[in-house]
Design an enzyme around this catalytic site. Sequence first.
Site, mmCIF file in Angstrom:
data_model
loop_
_atom_site.group_PDB
_atom_site.id
_atom_site.type_symbol
_atom_site.label_atom_id
_atom_site.label_comp_id
_atom_site.label_asym_id
_atom_site.label_seq_id
_atom_site.Cartn_x
_atom_site.Cartn_y
_atom_site.Cartn_z
ATOM 1 N N GLY A 42 0.836 -1.184 0.000
ATOM 2 C CA GLY A 42 0.000 0.000 0.000
ATOM 3 C C GLY A 42 0.874 1.239 0.000
ATOM 4 C CB SER A 43 0.019 4.811 -0.313
ATOM 5 O OG SER A 43 -0.867 4.830 0.803
ATOM 6 C CG HIS A 100 -15.495 -27.762 19.076
ATOM 7 N ND1 HIS A 100 -15.697 -28.337 17.838
ATOM 8 C CD2 HIS A 100 -15.696 -26.438 18.891
ATOM 9 C CE1 HIS A 100 -16.012 -27.404 16.965
ATOM 10 N NE2 HIS A 100 -16.007 -26.243 17.571
ATOM 11 C CD GLU A 131 -4.197 -6.282 2.796
ATOM 12 O OE1 GLU A 131 -3.855 -5.149 2.408
ATOM 13 O OE2 GLU A 131 -5.285 -6.821 2.467
ATOM 14 C CG HIS A 146 -2.066 -0.225 3.110
ATOM 15 N ND1 HIS A 146 -1.195 0.831 3.250
ATOM 16 C CD2 HIS A 146 -3.182 0.286 2.540
ATOM 17 C CE1 HIS A 146 -1.759 1.930 2.778
ATOM 18 N NE2 HIS A 146 -2.963 1.627 2.348
ATOM 19 C CD GLU A 164 1.982 -0.523 3.665
ATOM 20 O OE1 GLU A 164 1.339 -1.021 2.727
ATOM 21 O OE2 GLU A 164 1.496 0.340 4.419
ATOM 22 N N GLY A 197 -8.931 -23.076 14.583
ATOM 23 C CA GLY A 197 -10.292 -23.391 14.180
ATOM 24 C C GLY A 197 -10.866 -22.406 13.178
#
Length: 518
Positions: free
Chosen positions: A25-26, A277, A47, A70, A28, A395
Amino acid sequence: MPNVQTATLAVLRALRMTTIFGNPGSTELPLLRDLPADFRYILGLQESVVLGMADGYAQGTGRAALVNLHATAGTGHALGNLFTAWKNQTPLVVTAGQQARSILPFEPFLFAEQATEFPRPFVKWAIEPARAEDVPAAIARAYIVAMQPPRGPTFVSIPVDDWDRPCEPVHIPQAGATNPGDPALLAQAAQVLARARQPVLVVGAGVARDGGWTRVIALAERHQAPVWVAPFSARCSFPEDHPLFAGFLDPRREAIVAALTPHDVIVALGGPLSLYHVEGDGPHLPPGATTVFIADNPAQVSWAPCDLAVVADADHALAALLVGPEPAPRTAIAPRAAAAAPDRAILTDRLVFDHLAALRPAGSIVVEEAPTARGPMHDHLPITVPDTFYTCASGGLGHGLPASVGMALARPDRRVIAVLGDGSAMYAIQGLWSAGQLGLPISFIILNNRRYEALRGFGRLFGMHSVAGTDLSGIDFCGLATAQGIPAQKVGEPDGVGPALRWSFAQTGPTLVEMMIV
């Protein structure tokens, strides 16, 4: 004087983090300016895919991987797989772009108001450095913290205008990365085990992460102790064809107690055996049994039901247990009964796994995300070689497909077999593009039952005759693969399974096989 970018690249090079996973992105872009030839940028198309690829790569290499996200939006997209990396105890250094410091007071477009709070609690440490020149040192610290047990992700937010500021080179301290455990407590555990009449071992993913495969086999054989796999273990920690292999613990309180009731001493290594669970009743462990729990994660140790808890690296702990007192002679354990052969006239997940077990290349690595098929996989695809099975500890869905891409990058000499449910695959289907662009040796096996079967099963537990939002009919996985540059085949009949797998395994690059299971 070098700037922050050159100082940071020097730190990354010293830490062997020259592979960057990202979707730029801008904020980075200055990091990537004139990227040196010894660095490579692995592009993911979203991402969450980026984070999953980095997770697989870090697990495959055993070192922290570097992720470049980003700002807030990109970090938000990645959070599901950041949660999985946290549960996997995968070491990652996650960086995120931030808007320029000079305009932060004005709430600029694409800024992060609370950058270090957003990824919590799924990072071990997070910082936005107070000064630009602190960025390289922050990344060095993030690496050290990520690699310290229990391993996990760390996070550094970096304003876009930091990269060009002057900066001195950074010294990186050496730091230990294992915990041998309290010798007195381990000696006590060894004595408890030696005195047992019918001991049992329960192994979690930590045994595999810590390289304890050989020693846990030796300990089981020394004590003639059957070995269960802990509920939801994300790694294979014991050979599933060994005579002492007992099976996989069901993640229900009553089932765990029933399986372990014959034993007077329970030694759980590398992960909790009380990971549930669904809600249950009664005791967590068999009344009267003595339970020893050993793991490198103090948080797990704090809540695990047990009589003796030790925070330690699993392999170090196993070494200590092996030099304990000699056990009394014990009767050999009867081998676990083999699963019934699948019906060869019906295309089921069982039949697919039976063919995979027979045809998979030697040393190939299975990355699995097919929750409904986990039981059949346990029965028909035994994992017998260390470091050849990986799955998602959280999970959550959307980890397996990109993780297989990262694993193939980490171990390019092995065939990676990504076993994915149709619902799971759609969470990160654009990861196929990265596999195709990189030409990686991955066989994507889609078990397509055209529904979220796991949810339908849970619905029956709640007395529901139908469950809304579980019909996935109409997805063309071969079309999706072909559109992203990956050759694919669809199998609709039982006699097509073997030929399709042979075709896939014979290729040098990625392939996809869509199995239309009932």
